[in-house]
Design a protein around this motif. Structure first.
Motif, short mmCIF file in Angstrom:
data_model
loop_
_atom_site.label_atom_id
_atom_site.label_comp_id
_atom_site.label_asym_id
_atom_site.label_seq_id
_atom_site.Cartn_x
_atom_site.Cartn_y
_atom_site.Cartn_z
N THR A 77 -1.40 -2.42 -4.46
CA THR A 77 -1.26 -3.67 -5.40
C THR A 77 -2.36 -4.68 -5.62
O THR A 77 -2.76 -4.80 -4.63
N ASP A 124 1.28 0.81 -15.91
CA ASP A 124 2.49 1.19 -16.33
C ASP A 124 2.39 1.61 -17.76
O ASP A 124 1.31 1.73 -18.28
N ASP A 154 -2.45 -7.67 -5.54
CA ASP A 154 -2.19 -9.07 -4.38
C ASP A 154 -2.75 -8.59 -3.00
O ASP A 154 -3.15 -9.41 -2.40
N GLU A 155 -3.02 -7.16 -2.93
CA GLU A 155 -3.67 -6.98 -1.62
C GLU A 155 -5.14 -7.42 -1.47
O GLU A 155 -5.69 -7.51 -0.35
N ASP A 203 8.44 -2.94 -1.62
CA ASP A 203 7.85 -4.17 -1.22
C ASP A 203 8.48 -4.73 0.00
O ASP A 203 8.14 -5.17 1.27
N LYS A 246 0.84 -1.31 0.09
CA LYS A 246 -0.09 0.09 -0.03
C LYS A 246 0.74 0.96 0.15
O LYS A 246 1.77 1.24 0.71
N ARG A 275 -0.79 -1.93 -12.13
CA ARG A 275 -0.15 -1.87 -11.10
C ARG A 275 -0.63 -1.63 -9.90
O ARG A 275 -0.12 -2.14 -8.62
N LEU A 276 -1.58 -0.87 -9.68
CA LEU A 276 -2.12 -0.42 -8.57
C LEU A 276 -3.61 -0.22 -8.80
O LEU A 276 -4.02 0.01 -9.85
N TRP A 324 8.93 0.63 -12.52
CA TRP A 324 8.25 -0.24 -11.61
C TRP A 324 8.86 -1.54 -11.16
O TRP A 324 9.07 -1.75 -10.17
N ALA A 363 9.69 -1.24 -7.30
CA ALA A 363 8.57 -1.90 -6.56
C ALA A 363 8.93 -2.96 -5.47
O ALA A 363 8.72 -3.14 -4.46
#
Lengths: 329, 329
Positions: free
Chosen positions: A203, A148, A205-206, A50, A2, A164-165, A42, A46
């Motif tokens: 991201t 991106d 995956d969250e 992370d 985040k 990406r987000l 990225w 990133a």
């Protein structure tokens, strides 16, 4: 992970990593000065962010401090592109039905999208400043992705990798300016003032299993003046997923890093889920009784837009904006 | 002064000051890393750049080198806003007449404007890459201004002070995609691919007396495949001047530094001056003979857009673009 951007008096703010539970932040200036720089590069930056994110979540980050969404700017306080779809086509159909207009069949197959202004994106607690209440001030609660670089001609199958987000946005609309503006034929302009953004961008995956097939399968909860008015599921009735929206943008041009692409007002066919914009409520009233009863927003009104995971944890923090007149100059 | 951005492999390029005659350049990284930074803090940085500009013009700059427009990116290779007007209303009227549509009287009083994509702006020699010749590839030669911060509600009388730079743009349009897109009601999107920009952006004082009342009173010269097809005077028949266009953008929102605002295709009522976009030529043909004869651009076609002062000196350098298919991936 985040990410957020904190106010520091500059135009682009300070990039911070925010803990999963949104309680803590950590400056990330040692990795990247601002979020745009991360999106520009990225794959290199990133992973470093992370690592910091993991450390922060584990309580081992050395300079963590409380995250205060009141100090957040938009994750991208200014962006190079903001393109907003109308992916919940049943909403489009409803609004048109209310004004007696047929919806072309093609709307189910070809995404509707407009180019928005991105030179000023509002933070989650920034006022919605509007010169007049007569403009018909409305919120629109949406989900948006940040990409991106997406090469021209990218197809849906390849578009997902460019997301990406994700974040939430409030695509503020001035409803009473729209009819005259659309009649001119060139789309929205003055009717779309600055857009508000959630405190953090995350991201994909969250979202765990809730991010599936290019859609976010969770309710988007909207409060207007502290009253809950909507909680439609953003994963339902989304006619075009985010990959399709990205492919639409990229059909005739390269899409550059940091482009924000929105879903349009979230809307479910199940009307018991309420509404994400007042125009939808008013359209239903028009269809039912012939006249719209619910007024648009007034100065002092508030809107709160938030999304929770299946355990009730806020994913993006809340957009919580108040409508205000321009400051006296 | 005259400013350009040179290719250096990065997204934002290298800011350089360019001599008045466009022959020499000088790196300006010691003053500002890129043009956006200058626009973000104009009153502090512009005087320093102007000092360098004077030194360069006087032949006293220590590290001058030849300016090569082939190495120029757009002055702002990516911008936070690109808003394009249709200020030459006689052009709008003509195009509508050709397709049998009345033009509302309000078009003479209320500017027509669309929000364009600004995440990728093309340099003066970059190809116009288009996936298909069938899209109806057209050039549009225009003048544009670049602003600093314009507060919401700024009126015409105060808007002129916010014009920091002027440049030429090629607002490429895909004509055959426009009818279906406008029929959807949300304006242009896929029909407006990346816009091309002149090699340099210049401060208004560079235009001398030709910059008057928010208009550039000089011919805009357009060559298509080396044949001159237009040289309308940009100061004539411009229904809305740049101050009015800026006030239009700022009506409901703040306009942030680095916003590019375009004039729309330059067009004169005196048809002997030729055309700045093929659509205008085709519209005249439609009206005269019932059918459009002139085809749109093909792969390999070139367009050259340039403006000269009254002594024949190029002010902005030339946009000189070639139409090309996407590179094989």
């Amino acid at each position: 992970m985040k990410l957020a951007t904190l106010k520091d008096g500059s135009r682009d703010g300070q990039l911070v990593v925010v803990s999963r539970d949104l309680s803590l932040a950590h400056h990330a200036a040692g990795i990247a000065p601002r979020l745009q720089a991360v999106l520009d590069d990225w794959s290199f930056l990133a992973p470093q962010l992370d690592d910091l994110y993991q450390t922060l979540n584990e309580g081992r980050a050395r300079h963590a401090f409380p995250f205060d969404p009141r100090l957040a700017m938009a994750p991208l306080p200014r962006a190079y592109q903001w393109a907003d779809g109308s992916a919940y086509v049943n909403h489009v159909e409803l609004v048109r039905k209310a004004r007696g207009a047929e919806m072309p069949e093609s709307f189910w197959k070809d995404p509707l999208m407009y180019q928005g202004a991105s030179d000023e994106l509002l933070g989650p607690r920034d006022d919605i400043v509007c010169p007049s209440e007569e403009f018909g001030i409305d919120f629109e609660a949406e989900v948006a992705v940040v990409t991106d670089d997406v090469p021209m001609g990218t197809k849906r199958a390849d578009a997902g990798a460019h997301i990406r987000l994700l974040m939430l946005v409030n695509d503020v609309s001035l409803r009473n300016l729209i009819p005259a503006e659309l009649a001119k034929g060139f789309g929205f302009f003055q009717s779309k003032p600055a857009t508000g953004c959630s405190p953090v961008a995350v991201t994909p995956d969250e979202l765990g299993g809730a991010w599936k097939d290019g859609k976010v399968h969770l309710p988007l909860v909207v409060h207007w003046n502290q009253v809950k008015v909507g909680e439609p599921n953003a994963g339902e009735d989304m006619t075009f997923d985010f990959m399709q929206l990205i492919a639409h943008v990229a059909k005739t041009r390269n899409v550059r890093a940091g482009s924000i692409i929105g879903s349009g007002t979230v809307s479910n066919l199940d009307r018991s889920r309420g509404y994400c914009c007042i125009a939808e409520k008013r359209s239903l009233e028009m269809i039912e009784s012939g006249s719209a009863i619910t007024p648009f927003m007034k100065y002092g009104d508030t809107v709160r837009i938030e999304m929770f995971d299946d355990q009730g944890r806020s994913l993006f923090g809340a957009i919580e904006q108040r409508v205000a007149p321009p400051a006296k100059r």
